[in-house]
Motif scaffolding. Sequence first.
Motif, PDB file in Angstrom:
ATOM      1  N   ARG A 292       0.828  -1.212   0.000  1.00  0.00           N
ATOM      2  CA  ARG A 292       0.000   0.000   0.000  1.00  0.00           C
ATOM      3  C   ARG A 292       0.860   1.260   0.000  1.00  0.00           C
ATOM      4  O   ARG A 292       0.579   2.211  -0.722  1.00  0.00           O
ATOM      5  N   ARG A 293       1.917   1.245   0.808  1.00  0.00           N
ATOM      6  CA  ARG A 293       2.795   2.424   0.851  1.00  0.00           C
ATOM      7  C   ARG A 293       3.479   2.638  -0.500  1.00  0.00           C
ATOM      8  O   ARG A 293       3.585   3.770  -0.977  1.00  0.00           O
ATOM      9  N   MET A 294       3.930   1.540  -1.112  1.00  0.00           N
ATOM     10  CA  MET A 294       4.551   1.657  -2.429  1.00  0.00           C
ATOM     11  C   MET A 294       3.546   2.209  -3.434  1.00  0.00           C
ATOM     12  O   MET A 294       3.881   3.055  -4.257  1.00  0.00           O
ATOM     13  N   ARG A 295       2.324   1.732  -3.374  1.00  0.00           N
ATOM     14  CA  ARG A 295       1.283   2.193  -4.290  1.00  0.00           C
ATOM     15  C   ARG A 295       1.006   3.685  -4.080  1.00  0.00           C
ATOM     16  O   ARG A 295       0.845   4.431  -5.036  1.00  0.00           O
ATOM     17  N   GLU A 296       0.975   4.111  -2.804  1.00  0.00           N
ATOM     18  CA  GLU A 296       0.774   5.531  -2.496  1.00  0.00           C
ATOM     19  C   GLU A 296       1.906   6.380  -3.065  1.00  0.00           C
ATOM     20  O   GLU A 296       1.701   7.543  -3.401  1.00  0.00           O
ATOM     21  N   LEU A 297       3.102   5.792  -3.166  1.00  0.00           N
ATOM     22  CA  LEU A 297       4.263   6.504  -3.700  1.00  0.00           C
ATOM     23  C   LEU A 297       4.439   6.231  -5.196  1.00  0.00           C
ATOM     24  O   LEU A 297       5.528   6.383  -5.735  1.00  0.00           O
ATOM     25  N   SER A 298       3.367   5.826  -5.847  1.00  0.00           N
ATOM     26  CA  SER A 298       3.299   5.698  -7.309  1.00  0.00           C
ATOM     27  C   SER A 298       4.053   4.515  -7.909  1.00  0.00           C
ATOM     28  O   SER A 298       4.359   4.536  -9.100  1.00  0.00           O
ATOM     29  N   ALA A 299       4.361   3.496  -7.133  1.00  0.00           N
ATOM     30  CA  ALA A 299       4.987   2.311  -7.713  1.00  0.00           C
ATOM     31  C   ALA A 299       4.007   1.670  -8.680  1.00  0.00           C
ATOM     32  O   ALA A 299       2.832   1.495  -8.363  1.00  0.00           O
ATOM     33  N   ALA A 300       4.488   1.341  -9.873  1.00  0.00           N
ATOM     34  CA  ALA A 300       3.620   0.769 -10.895  1.00  0.00           C
ATOM     35  C   ALA A 300       3.359  -0.712 -10.654  1.00  0.00           C
ATOM     36  O   ALA A 300       2.281  -1.212 -10.954  1.00  0.00           O
TER      37      ALA A 300
END
Length: 123
Positions: A73-81
């Motif tokens: 979730r944190r990676m997704r929040e930081l725009s990880a594809a």
Amino acid sequence: MACKSMTWDGMMLVLDSCYDFCDRVGREPYFYITGSDPILHRDFWRLAEELHARGAKWCIMGNPFHLTEEVCRRMRELSAASTSSALTAPPPPRTTCSASPAASTKRCVLPAASSAAACGWRL
């Protein structure tokens, strides 16, 4: 022999060089963060925040044995594809492998897969 990892200054030098090159050739950068389990690098989250601040497209590639729903979730929040799995090492004991009866291949199901799936990614 001690393991060496890239310094923060080294990361910024590479990042700036990539942006400079992409500007010159008219391309948009896409960063693949690699290395056994990149999440474990001391500056991983700092780098993720920098990539997000620059609006970069990025993903991780490695042996993502430390992915949890919270990490994804944190990676997704930081725009990880996405996240890509490169199972180049023996799986840890918590990995479940089952032999396919129709083929001589093994299908390994990582606990990380369910965490990644919760964020809309496929390993």
